[in-house]
Design a protein around this motif. Structure first.
Motif, mmCIF file in Angstrom:
data_model
loop_
_atom_site.group_PDB
_atom_site.id
_atom_site.type_symbol
_atom_site.label_atom_id
_atom_site.label_comp_id
_atom_site.label_asym_id
_atom_site.label_seq_id
_atom_site.Cartn_x
_atom_site.Cartn_y
_atom_site.Cartn_z
ATOM 1 N N ALA A 22 47.792 43.170 50.027
ATOM 2 C CA ALA A 22 45.846 42.930 49.960
ATOM 3 C C ALA A 22 44.534 43.656 50.755
ATOM 4 O O ALA A 22 44.588 43.713 49.093
ATOM 5 C CB ALA A 22 46.071 41.222 51.015
ATOM 6 N N GLU A 23 45.664 44.174 50.894
ATOM 7 C CA GLU A 23 44.456 46.113 51.865
ATOM 8 C C GLU A 23 44.692 46.488 49.996
ATOM 9 O O GLU A 23 43.927 47.199 50.146
ATOM 10 C CB GLU A 23 44.670 46.055 52.860
ATOM 11 N N ALA A 24 45.898 47.341 49.813
ATOM 12 C CA ALA A 24 45.884 47.466 49.019
ATOM 13 C C ALA A 24 45.282 47.342 47.190
ATOM 14 O O ALA A 24 45.227 48.033 46.821
ATOM 15 C CB ALA A 24 47.387 48.272 48.111
ATOM 16 N N ILE A 25 44.852 46.327 47.082
ATOM 17 C CA ILE A 25 44.505 45.538 46.140
ATOM 18 C C ILE A 25 43.129 45.432 46.165
ATOM 19 O O ILE A 25 42.597 45.791 45.692
ATOM 20 C CB ILE A 25 45.218 44.524 45.709
ATOM 21 N N HIS A 27 41.930 47.998 48.422
ATOM 22 C CA HIS A 27 41.432 49.399 47.707
ATOM 23 C C HIS A 27 41.085 50.266 46.643
ATOM 24 O O HIS A 27 40.315 50.715 46.344
ATOM 25 C CB HIS A 27 42.268 50.158 48.550
ATOM 26 N N GLU A 28 42.544 49.360 45.541
ATOM 27 C CA GLU A 28 42.104 49.292 44.540
ATOM 28 C C GLU A 28 40.821 48.977 43.370
ATOM 29 O O GLU A 28 40.030 49.379 42.652
ATOM 30 C CB GLU A 28 42.936 48.874 42.964
ATOM 31 N N GLN A 29 40.409 47.725 44.649
ATOM 32 C CA GLN A 29 39.067 46.971 43.894
ATOM 33 C C GLN A 29 37.970 47.725 43.892
ATOM 34 O O GLN A 29 36.507 48.079 43.241
ATOM 35 C CB GLN A 29 38.870 45.638 43.972
ATOM 36 N N ILE A 30 38.123 48.674 45.263
ATOM 37 C CA ILE A 30 36.726 49.073 45.966
ATOM 38 C C ILE A 30 36.544 50.627 44.857
ATOM 39 O O ILE A 30 35.181 50.786 44.582
ATOM 40 C CB ILE A 30 36.696 49.067 47.005
ATOM 41 N N ASN A 31 37.509 50.528 44.527
ATOM 42 C CA ASN A 31 37.522 52.198 43.677
ATOM 43 C C ASN A 31 37.365 52.079 42.705
ATOM 44 O O ASN A 31 36.364 52.411 41.391
ATOM 45 C CB ASN A 31 39.209 53.072 43.987
ATOM 46 N N ARG A 32 37.452 50.807 42.077
ATOM 47 C CA ARG A 32 37.272 50.677 40.413
ATOM 48 C C ARG A 32 35.939 49.557 40.333
ATOM 49 O O ARG A 32 35.307 48.962 38.968
ATOM 50 C CB ARG A 32 37.836 49.194 39.535
ATOM 51 N N ASP A 33 35.096 49.754 41.939
ATOM 52 C CA ASP A 33 33.885 49.073 42.111
ATOM 53 C C ASP A 33 34.027 47.755 41.283
ATOM 54 O O ASP A 33 32.565 47.301 40.765
ATOM 55 C CB ASP A 33 32.563 49.624 41.033
ATOM 56 N N ASP A 35 33.946 43.789 42.613
ATOM 57 C CA ASP A 35 34.186 43.224 43.754
ATOM 58 C C ASP A 35 35.232 42.389 43.986
ATOM 59 O O ASP A 35 36.207 42.219 44.129
ATOM 60 C CB ASP A 35 33.520 41.645 42.693
ATOM 61 N N CYS A 36 35.609 42.793 45.699
ATOM 62 C CA CYS A 36 36.416 42.879 46.452
ATOM 63 C C CYS A 36 36.697 41.471 47.444
ATOM 64 O O CYS A 36 37.330 41.551 48.238
ATOM 65 C CB CYS A 36 36.647 43.693 47.154
ATOM 66 N N THR A 37 35.393 40.569 47.699
ATOM 67 C CA THR A 37 35.353 38.981 48.807
ATOM 68 C C THR A 37 36.783 39.056 48.992
ATOM 69 O O THR A 37 36.969 38.373 49.980
ATOM 70 C CB THR A 37 33.540 38.892 47.980
ATOM 71 N N PHE A 38 37.129 37.589 47.920
ATOM 72 C CA PHE A 38 38.033 36.931 48.253
ATOM 73 C C PHE A 38 38.848 37.473 48.981
ATOM 74 O O PHE A 38 39.964 37.055 49.547
ATOM 75 C CB PHE A 38 38.318 36.430 47.026
ATOM 76 N N VAL A 39 39.276 39.346 47.795
ATOM 77 C CA VAL A 39 40.349 39.842 48.970
ATOM 78 C C VAL A 39 40.349 40.243 50.392
ATOM 79 O O VAL A 39 41.262 39.763 51.699
ATOM 80 C CB VAL A 39 41.011 40.838 47.718
ATOM 81 N N ALA A 40 39.578 39.643 49.838
ATOM 82 C CA ALA A 40 38.965 40.889 51.566
ATOM 83 C C ALA A 40 38.815 39.339 52.773
ATOM 84 O O ALA A 40 39.335 39.480 53.634
ATOM 85 C CB ALA A 40 37.318 41.586 52.281
ATOM 86 N N GLU A 41 38.400 38.271 52.312
ATOM 87 C CA GLU A 41 38.832 37.319 52.992
ATOM 88 C C GLU A 41 39.917 36.897 53.411
ATOM 89 O O GLU A 41 40.305 35.868 54.405
ATOM 90 C CB GLU A 41 37.767 35.942 52.321
#
Length: 99
Positions: A22-25, A27-33, A35-41
């Motif tokens: 989940a953290e790898a996913i 970080h990929e979302q962050i790099n592509r700018d 929204d990663c709130t669902f995965v972070a939650e």
């Protein structure tokens, strides 16, 4: 009681692997700018569950480390190789020709 400790250890191993994925996913979302709130939650929920399991495990007296054999997920891309870069050398200044 020993069965409960083994069960907790299995759950912790599975949670660790899931959290890394989940953290790898994320970080990929962050790099592509993106929204990663669902995965972070979801990672935060997994951490809360992990904390409860760790407390229960400690209360049962298990202090052995739990080793998780999983593949390393790099966080950044490796730097490109430096091809053709030569070492700089200092050259004394040229003397000005006098006329």
């Amino acid at each position: 009681m020993d069965n409960r400790i083994n069960e907790i250890r299995k759950i912790i191993r599975a949670l660790r692997v899931s959290m890394r994925e989940a953290e790898a996913i994320m970080h990929e979302q962050i790099n592509r700018d993106e929204d990663c709130t669902f995965v972070a939650e979801e990672v935060m929920k997994m951490r809360a569950v992990m904390s409860g399991l760790a407390q229960e495990r400690a209360a049962l007296g298990d202090t052995d480390p739990i080793v998780v054999a999983s593949l390393f997920v790099p966080r950044r891309r490796p730097a490109p190789p430096r091809i053709g870069v030569e070492k700089r050398r200092l050259v004394p200044p040229r003397e000005v020709a006098r006329a």
